[in-house]
Design a protein around this motif. Sequence first.
Motif, PDB file in Angstrom:
ATOM      1  N   ASP A  79      12.570  39.313  10.498  1.00 32.07           N
ATOM      2  CA  ASP A  79      13.758  38.658   9.932  1.00 32.07           C
ATOM      3  C   ASP A  79      14.490  39.679   9.046  1.00 32.07           C
ATOM      4  OD1 ASP A  79      14.705  35.555   9.346  1.00 32.07           O
ATOM      5  OD2 ASP A  79      15.187  36.910   7.694  1.00 32.07           O
ATOM      6  N   ALA A  80      15.791  39.526   8.935  1.00 26.53           N
ATOM      7  CA  ALA A  80      16.569  40.468   8.119  1.00 26.53           C
ATOM      8  C   ALA A  80      16.221  40.365   6.634  1.00 26.53           C
ATOM      9  CB  ALA A  80      18.061  40.224   8.314  1.00 26.53           C
ATOM     10  N   HIS A  81      15.616  39.247   6.253  1.00 24.61           N
ATOM     11  CA  HIS A  81      15.223  39.077   4.845  1.00 24.61           C
ATOM     12  C   HIS A  81      13.708  39.239   4.708  1.00 24.61           C
ATOM     13  CE1 HIS A  81      18.930  36.670   5.466  1.00 24.61           C
ATOM     14  NE2 HIS A  81      19.296  37.347   4.392  1.00 24.61           N
ATOM     15  N   ASP A 167      18.456  37.293  12.409  1.00 25.15           N
ATOM     16  CA  ASP A 167      19.668  37.431  11.600  1.00 25.15           C
ATOM     17  C   ASP A 167      20.028  38.883  11.285  1.00 25.15           C
ATOM     18  OD1 ASP A 167      17.396  37.546  10.067  1.00 25.15           O
ATOM     19  OD2 ASP A 167      18.017  36.064   8.578  1.00 25.15           O
TER      20      ASP A 167
HETATM   21 ZN   LIG Z   1      16.651  35.723   7.188  1.00 23.67          ZN
END
Ligand SMILES: [Zn+2]
Length: 266
Positions: A79-81, A167
């Motif tokens: 995930d991008a986070h 994302d």
């Molecule tokens: Zn995310």
Amino acid sequence: MASRESFEVALYAIGGTLKAVNLIMEKKFRNAFALVRPPGHHAGKYRACGFCIFNNIAIAAQYLLKKFKLKRVLILDIDAHHGNGTQETFYETSKVLYISLHQDPRGFPGVGFIDEIGEDEGLGYNVNIPLPFRTDDHIYLKAVNEVVKPIICQYKPQFILVSAGLDGHYTDPVASLSLSALCYQKVYETIVNLASEICEGRLVSVLEGGYSLNFVGKIVTAAIAEMSGTFYSIDDKVPVAKERIRKQGEKVIREVRKVQKAFWDV
Ligand SMILES: [Zn+2]
């Protein structure tokens, strides 16, 4: 964000994830993609966070340790986070190796830095790769090949779980990476190969973030195609990051290797 139905829906997300794990452990399928929402990787043991109510993937890992007595489970978080909830859950154990590639976490979630390497028995079993905003495929895949892949080969997980946040795509309205759909396809190709070399193909991918309505479906399809050995041609442009971003990204990879050298041959 939460509604009257959220609790029940969140239980279904956990149930769907555990169902996927059971199907693999019972050898009914080689791998599975749990298309569940809400996502889970920001949720901690005692709190919801960042659209996440329960940490689906952390519950799945715990389930593998308890019910099937596994001793080495990998959670790869793309995930991008940063998955702060997942990191926190397994920070003090070597039974779950947490590896996360994510955008600079200073704004959110505020953890996910290179020097967070686990504690006590978990020392060396937490790997954070915080990439600069607007990181492109080139840097991302370099991090996968030079850091993620060798560590997974050395850890030899018995089961691979992927926090499948999509994302990081350049069209995503929430996150700030610049990855193409082709990058995700390559990441899945790598993961599927590692799973078949190391753990008899045992792999469950669990949906996390991903808010680009034009691309989430395509990337999920590409991932499932890789997992099932089916050909799927995906058409997307490949953004190229500015030289300054590439240099920052390379510096991050060098620093991660420097820190992780104490535990892994990278
Ligand atoms: Zn995310």
